[in-house]
Motif scaffolding. Structure first.
Motif, PDB file in Angstrom:
ATOM      1  N   ALA A  82       0.833  -1.213   0.000  1.00 35.72           N
ATOM      2  CA  ALA A  82       0.000   0.000   0.000  1.00 35.72           C
ATOM      3  C   ALA A  82       0.863   1.257   0.000  1.00 35.72           C
ATOM      4  CB  ALA A  82      -0.942  -0.010   1.204  1.00 35.72           C
ATOM      5  N   ILE A  83       1.950   1.252   0.759  1.00 37.73           N
ATOM      6  CA  ILE A  83       2.862   2.404   0.785  1.00 37.73           C
ATOM      7  C   ILE A  83       3.506   2.601  -0.583  1.00 37.73           C
ATOM      8  CG2 ILE A  83       5.106   3.183   1.680  1.00 37.73           C
ATOM      9  CD1 ILE A  83       4.185   2.134   4.434  1.00 37.73           C
ATOM     10  N   ASN A  84       3.983   1.521  -1.175  1.00 40.77           N
ATOM     11  CA  ASN A  84       4.610   1.627  -2.488  1.00 40.77           C
ATOM     12  C   ASN A  84       3.620   2.085  -3.549  1.00 40.77           C
ATOM     13  OD1 ASN A  84       7.122   0.863  -1.500  1.00 40.77           O
ATOM     14  ND2 ASN A  84       6.758  -1.303  -1.902  1.00 40.77           N
ATOM     15  N   SER A  85       2.389   1.613  -3.447  1.00 39.12           N
ATOM     16  CA  SER A  85       1.358   2.014  -4.404  1.00 39.12           C
ATOM     17  C   SER A  85       1.019   3.502  -4.265  1.00 39.12           C
ATOM     18  CB  SER A  85       0.104   1.163  -4.199  1.00 39.12           C
ATOM     19  OG  SER A  85      -0.938   1.609  -5.018  1.00 39.12           O
ATOM     20  N   LYS A  86       0.903   3.978  -3.040  1.00 36.34           N
ATOM     21  CA  LYS A  86       0.506   5.361  -2.791  1.00 36.34           C
ATOM     22  C   LYS A  86       1.647   6.351  -3.001  1.00 36.34           C
ATOM     23  CE  LYS A  86      -2.084   8.714  -1.110  1.00 36.34           C
ATOM     24  NZ  LYS A  86      -3.385   9.105  -1.619  1.00 36.34           N
ATOM     25  N   PHE A  87       2.836   6.005  -2.531  1.00 38.75           N
ATOM     26  CA  PHE A  87       3.942   6.966  -2.497  1.00 38.75           C
ATOM     27  C   PHE A  87       5.050   6.676  -3.506  1.00 38.75           C
ATOM     28  CE2 PHE A  87       1.958   6.945   1.695  1.00 38.75           C
ATOM     29  CZ  PHE A  87       1.645   8.286   1.826  1.00 38.75           C
ATOM     30  N   GLY A  88       5.049   5.496  -4.106  1.00 40.50           N
ATOM     31  CA  GLY A  88       6.076   5.137  -5.077  1.00 40.50           C
ATOM     32  C   GLY A  88       7.147   4.235  -4.511  1.00 40.50           C
ATOM     33  N   SER A  89       7.569   4.503  -3.297  1.00 40.68           N
ATOM     34  CA  SER A  89       8.573   3.686  -2.615  1.00 40.68           C
ATOM     35  C   SER A  89       8.545   4.015  -1.124  1.00 40.68           C
ATOM     36  CB  SER A  89       9.978   3.958  -3.172  1.00 40.68           C
ATOM     37  OG  SER A  89      10.417   5.252  -2.780  1.00 40.68           O
ATOM     38  N   PHE A  90       9.206   3.173  -0.350  1.00 37.31           N
ATOM     39  CA  PHE A  90       9.280   3.443   1.086  1.00 37.31           C
ATOM     40  C   PHE A  90      10.083   4.718   1.345  1.00 37.31           C
ATOM     41  CE2 PHE A  90      11.078   2.708   5.389  1.00 37.31           C
ATOM     42  CZ  PHE A  90       9.882   2.750   6.087  1.00 37.31           C
ATOM     43  N   ASP A  91      11.146   4.933   0.579  1.00 40.29           N
ATOM     44  CA  ASP A  91      11.929   6.166   0.742  1.00 40.29           C
ATOM     45  C   ASP A  91      11.091   7.403   0.427  1.00 40.29           C
ATOM     46  OD1 ASP A  91      14.271   4.993   1.672  1.00 40.29           O
ATOM     47  OD2 ASP A  91      15.113   4.762  -0.339  1.00 40.29           O
ATOM     48  N   ASP A  92      10.249   7.329  -0.611  1.00 43.76           N
ATOM     49  CA  ASP A  92       9.378   8.460  -0.935  1.00 43.76           C
ATOM     50  C   ASP A  92       8.352   8.695   0.174  1.00 43.76           C
ATOM     51  OD1 ASP A  92      10.722   8.890  -3.312  1.00 43.76           O
ATOM     52  OD2 ASP A  92       9.250   7.796  -4.527  1.00 43.76           O
ATOM     53  N   PHE A  93       7.857   7.606   0.768  1.00 43.21           N
ATOM     54  CA  PHE A  93       6.947   7.741   1.913  1.00 43.21           C
ATOM     55  C   PHE A  93       7.657   8.435   3.073  1.00 43.21           C
ATOM     56  CE2 PHE A  93       6.361   5.701   6.077  1.00 43.21           C
ATOM     57  CZ  PHE A  93       5.232   6.398   6.471  1.00 43.21           C
ATOM     58  N   LYS A  94       8.877   8.006   3.386  1.00 46.23           N
ATOM     59  CA  LYS A  94       9.623   8.626   4.489  1.00 46.23           C
ATOM     60  C   LYS A  94       9.827  10.116   4.223  1.00 46.23           C
ATOM     61  CE  LYS A  94      13.189   5.863   4.661  1.00 46.23           C
ATOM     62  NZ  LYS A  94      14.440   5.190   5.082  1.00 46.23           N
ATOM     63  N   SER A  95      10.114  10.473   3.001  1.00 48.08           N
ATOM     64  CA  SER A  95      10.273  11.890   2.657  1.00 48.08           C
ATOM     65  C   SER A  95       8.969  12.658   2.853  1.00 48.08           C
ATOM     66  CB  SER A  95      10.748  12.040   1.209  1.00 48.08           C
ATOM     67  OG  SER A  95      12.055  11.561   1.064  1.00 48.08           O
ATOM     68  N   ALA A  96       7.853  12.063   2.424  1.00 47.34           N
ATOM     69  CA  ALA A  96       6.549  12.719   2.583  1.00 47.34           C
ATOM     70  C   ALA A  96       6.208  12.898   4.059  1.00 47.34           C
ATOM     71  CB  ALA A  96       5.458  11.925   1.869  1.00 47.34           C
ATOM     72  N   LEU A  97       6.464  11.875   4.868  1.00 51.50           N
ATOM     73  CA  LEU A  97       6.164  11.958   6.299  1.00 51.50           C
ATOM     74  C   LEU A  97       7.088  12.969   6.979  1.00 51.50           C
ATOM     75  CD1 LEU A  97       4.353  10.825   8.555  1.00 51.50           C
ATOM     76  CD2 LEU A  97       6.122   9.090   8.952  1.00 51.50           C
ATOM     77  N   THR A  98       8.359  12.974   6.612  1.00 50.66           N
ATOM     78  CA  THR A  98       9.305  13.936   7.173  1.00 50.66           C
ATOM     79  C   THR A  98       8.907  15.356   6.809  1.00 50.66           C
ATOM     80  OG1 THR A  98      11.102  12.325   7.126  1.00 50.66           O
ATOM     81  CG2 THR A  98      11.728  14.661   7.211  1.00 50.66           C
ATOM     82  N   ASP A  99       8.590  15.585   5.533  1.00 48.99           N
ATOM     83  CA  ASP A  99       8.171  16.921   5.100  1.00 48.99           C
ATOM     84  C   ASP A  99       6.920  17.363   5.853  1.00 48.99           C
ATOM     85  OD1 ASP A  99      10.280  16.921   3.319  1.00 48.99           O
ATOM     86  OD2 ASP A  99       9.026  16.544   1.549  1.00 48.99           O
ATOM     87  N   SER A 100       6.003  16.442   6.042  1.00 46.81           N
ATOM     88  CA  SER A 100       4.766  16.744   6.764  1.00 46.81           C
ATOM     89  C   SER A 100       5.083  17.125   8.209  1.00 46.81           C
ATOM     90  CB  SER A 100       3.842  15.526   6.699  1.00 46.81           C
ATOM     91  OG  SER A 100       2.621  15.786   7.300  1.00 46.81           O
ATOM     92  N   ALA A 101       5.929  16.347   8.864  1.00 49.03           N
ATOM     93  CA  ALA A 101       6.292  16.626  10.256  1.00 49.03           C
ATOM     94  C   ALA A 101       7.020  17.971  10.372  1.00 49.03           C
ATOM     95  CB  ALA A 101       7.172  15.504  10.803  1.00 49.03           C
ATOM     96  N   MET A 102       7.873  18.265   9.421  1.00 50.29           N
ATOM     97  CA  MET A 102       8.630  19.517   9.461  1.00 50.29           C
ATOM     98  C   MET A 102       7.744  20.733   9.216  1.00 50.29           C
ATOM     99  SD  MET A 102      11.716  18.649  10.237  1.00 50.29           S
ATOM    100  CE  MET A 102      12.700  20.056   9.790  1.00 50.29           C
ATOM    101  N   SER A 103       6.551  20.516   8.664  1.00 49.17           N
ATOM    102  CA  SER A 103       5.654  21.635   8.385  1.00 49.17           C
ATOM    103  C   SER A 103       4.821  22.039   9.605  1.00 49.17           C
ATOM    104  CB  SER A 103       4.702  21.280   7.234  1.00 49.17           C
ATOM    105  OG  SER A 103       3.684  20.386   7.665  1.00 49.17           O
ATOM    106  N   VAL A 104       4.863  21.221  10.664  1.00 49.94           N
ATOM    107  CA  VAL A 104       4.083  21.532  11.864  1.00 49.94           C
ATOM    108  C   VAL A 104       4.781  22.645  12.627  1.00 49.94           C
ATOM    109  CG1 VAL A 104       3.243  20.656  14.081  1.00 49.94           C
ATOM    110  CG2 VAL A 104       3.142  19.204  12.041  1.00 49.94           C
ATOM    111  N   PHE A 105       4.042  23.698  12.909  1.00 49.38           N
ATOM    112  CA  PHE A 105       4.588  24.806  13.682  1.00 49.38           C
ATOM    113  C   PHE A 105       4.173  24.630  15.139  1.00 49.38           C
ATOM    114  CE2 PHE A 105       4.226  28.960  15.699  1.00 49.38           C
ATOM    115  CZ  PHE A 105       5.511  29.430  15.499  1.00 49.38           C
TER     116      PHE A 105
END
Length: 124
Positions: free
Chosen positions: A56-79
């Protein structure tokens, strides 16, 4: 009634009392979020998902590394205070990366949290 905090959180917005909602959102959300957070920590656990979750992660995000990047970017956007989550949307059958403010839980949005990153000031 024997309702879990998760079920109560999903119902709390229908309760017509602003003080109750705020207090339960903060305290109940904090309990549920941290319960899941600590349950997913294990020094000997898997470093990457396998099976249906990996698919499911690979289908949605392309790869596990791309998922980690998306989650990291999301976390870094929290003020200030909040969370970044990998959540499952039972209405669509899709995974989502979301952020919530303070102690808000994905359950309040009808989502099921699978992984959470606490990005409160004390968390880093």
């Amino acid at each position: 009634l024997n309702l879990t905090p998760e079920v109560i959180l999903s119902l709390v917005e229908s309760y017509n009392d602003d003080d109750f909602e705020k207090n339960f959102r903060n305290n109940g959300g904090g309990y549920v979020n941290h319960k899941m957070y600590f349950a997913t920590m294990n020094p000997d656990g898997q470093k990457e998902p396998s099976g249906a979750l990996a698919d499911a992660i690979n289908s949605k995000f392309g790869s596990f590394d791309d998922f980690k990047s998306a989650l990291t970017d999301s976390a870094m956007s929290v003020f200030g205070s909040g969370w970044a989550f990998l959540a499952y949307d039972p209405a669509t059958g899709e995974l989502e990366v979301i952020t919530t403010a303070n102690q808000d839980s994905p359950y309040l949005q009808g989502l099921l949290p699978l992984l959470g990153i606490d990005v409160w000031e004390h968390a880093y």
